[in-house]
Design an enzyme around this catalytic site. Structure first.
Site, PDB file in Angstrom:
ATOM      1  N   HIS A  85       0.871  -1.189   0.000  1.00  0.00           N
ATOM      2  CA  HIS A  85       0.000   0.000   0.000  1.00  0.00           C
ATOM      3  C   HIS A  85       0.904   1.235   0.000  1.00  0.00           C
ATOM      4  CE1 HIS A  85      -3.593  -2.174   2.093  1.00  0.00           C
ATOM      5  NE2 HIS A  85      -3.894  -1.968   0.835  1.00  0.00           N
ATOM      6  N   CYS A 145      -2.655   3.028   8.846  1.00  0.00           N
ATOM      7  CA  CYS A 145      -3.647   2.017   8.432  1.00  0.00           C
ATOM      8  C   CYS A 145      -4.831   1.966   9.381  1.00  0.00           C
ATOM      9  CB  CYS A 145      -3.013   0.635   8.386  1.00  0.00           C
ATOM     10  SG  CYS A 145      -1.500   0.515   7.447  1.00  0.00           S
TER      11      CYS A 145
HETATM   12  N1  ARG Z   1      -3.843  -7.115   6.794  1.00  0.00           N
HETATM   13  C1  ARG Z   1      -4.267  -5.917   6.115  1.00  0.00           C
HETATM   14  C2  ARG Z   1      -4.180  -6.146   4.611  1.00  0.00           C
HETATM   15  O1  ARG Z   1      -3.282  -6.823   4.177  1.00  0.00           O
HETATM   16  C3  ARG Z   1      -3.437  -4.755   6.547  1.00  0.00           C
HETATM   17  C4  ARG Z   1      -3.891  -3.460   5.930  1.00  0.00           C
HETATM   18  C5  ARG Z   1      -2.971  -2.323   6.220  1.00  0.00           C
HETATM   19  N2  ARG Z   1      -3.517  -1.098   5.744  1.00  0.00           N
HETATM   20  C6  ARG Z   1      -2.869  -0.105   5.167  1.00  0.00           C
HETATM   21  N3  ARG Z   1      -3.512   0.987   4.918  1.00  0.00           N
HETATM   22  N4  ARG Z   1      -1.610  -0.219   4.782  1.00  0.00           N
HETATM   23  O2  ARG Z   1      -4.993  -5.690   3.856  1.00  0.00           O
END
Ligand code: ARG
Length: 281
Positions: free
Chosen positions: A167, A261
């Site tokens: 991300h 996140c």
């Molecule tokens: N386990 C989640 C996923 O893989 C973590 C999300 C983290 N969020 C972020 N905005 N980076 O989707």
């Protein structure tokens, strides 16, 4: 130099049902202590309020262990909430819950077209007049086109090429109107050059610094709330007049997420909403 025009109001979703029960990014693994997770989450909410920010709470839902990561829920632009569309089926059912919440708190809901994958602000970071958006890992190019169609915003696409940086919010944190923390090595060359061109004074992170999730921080006025602060980064932030607050969110890092996140900014305006906001100001 002026402070960010956003970052004072956040949604958060309590980790009542948070756990690591599947693996959709390379950080996921280990055993979550639910009490420690709850305390860390409450400490983060308190830190935001201490810094002068507001927190709106979204009701968590059973069987959606990643719902705490509200940054992926969607993108707010002024009065509109653009719900995300998740890449993986494990997270897909979160969207309906967030749409219901957004409607109930008064946002107008603007839908993405079929086929668009957009993992919220977590993958669509406002940076000045543009939005930097990842693709190649989660969010897709169809979502970039849709965001532009819905809001008129210029999307700067960056290909995320290392599975650890899945991300864009793990690699980029706008600090104020001139500065941002950034880890450009996570991007393709064209993407890295385009992002750097939009930051007057970039704080470029090393790989080791990025791996602490330092970029997965939020900025409330002049306070930077971070999951970890490498010493060099802390010195630079303080020299720029920021107060650094470190909140341990280690339980959530077992799922590949940290401070950014766990929060969805509710006061972002992009594209034409941003232009309208600037004209009023
Ligand atoms: N386990 C989640 C996923 O893989 C973590 C999300 C983290 N969020 C972020 N905005 N980076 O989707």
């Amino acid at each position: 130099m002026s402070d960010l025009t956003w970052g004072q109001r956040y949604a958060m979703c309590a980790p009542t049902f948070f756990d690591v029960v599947y693996s959709i990014n390379p950080w996921m693994g280990g055993t979550v202590d639910p009490d420690v997770a709850m305390t860390q989450w409450e400490t983060l909410a308190a830190a935001i309020r201490m810094a002068g920010g507001e927190v709106d709470v979204v009701q968590p839902m059973a069987d959606l262990p990643d719902m705490v990561f509200v940054a992926n829920a969607g993108v707010v632009s002024g009065p509109a909430f653009i719900p995300g569309a998740m890449r993986y089926p494990e997270r897909a059912p979160e969207t309906a819950a967030f749409v219901q919440w957004a409607g109930a708190v008064g946002f107008t809901v603007e839908r993405l077209p079929e086929g668009a994958v957009l993992e919220g602000t977590g993958d669509a970071m406002p940076l000045g007049d543009v939005v930097v958006s990842g693709y190649g890992a989660r969010t897709n190019r169809a979502a970039h086109a849709a965001l532009t169609r819905l809001t008129d915003v210029e999307v700067v696409p960056v290909r995320l090429q290392d599975p650890r940086w899945y991300h864009v919010d793990l690699t980029l944190c706008p600090l104020d109107s001139r500065r941002a923390m950034v880890y450009p090595e996570a991007y393709d060359r064209a993407g890295a050059a385009a992002v750097i061109a939009h930051i007057a004074e970039p704080l470029v992170l090393t790989e080791a610094e990025a791996a602490t999730f330092a970029a997965n921080s939020i900025v409330v006025g002049r306070t930077v709330i971070m999951p970890a602060c490498p010493p060099r980064v802390g010195r630079l932030l303080e020299a720029w007049g920021f107060d650094v607050v470190v909140v341990d969110v280690g339980e959530f890092q077992k799922a590949g997420g940290a401070v950014r996140c766990l929060t969805l900014p509710l006061d972002t305006s992009i594209g034409r909403d941003r232009v309208a906001q600037m004209e009023v100001a």
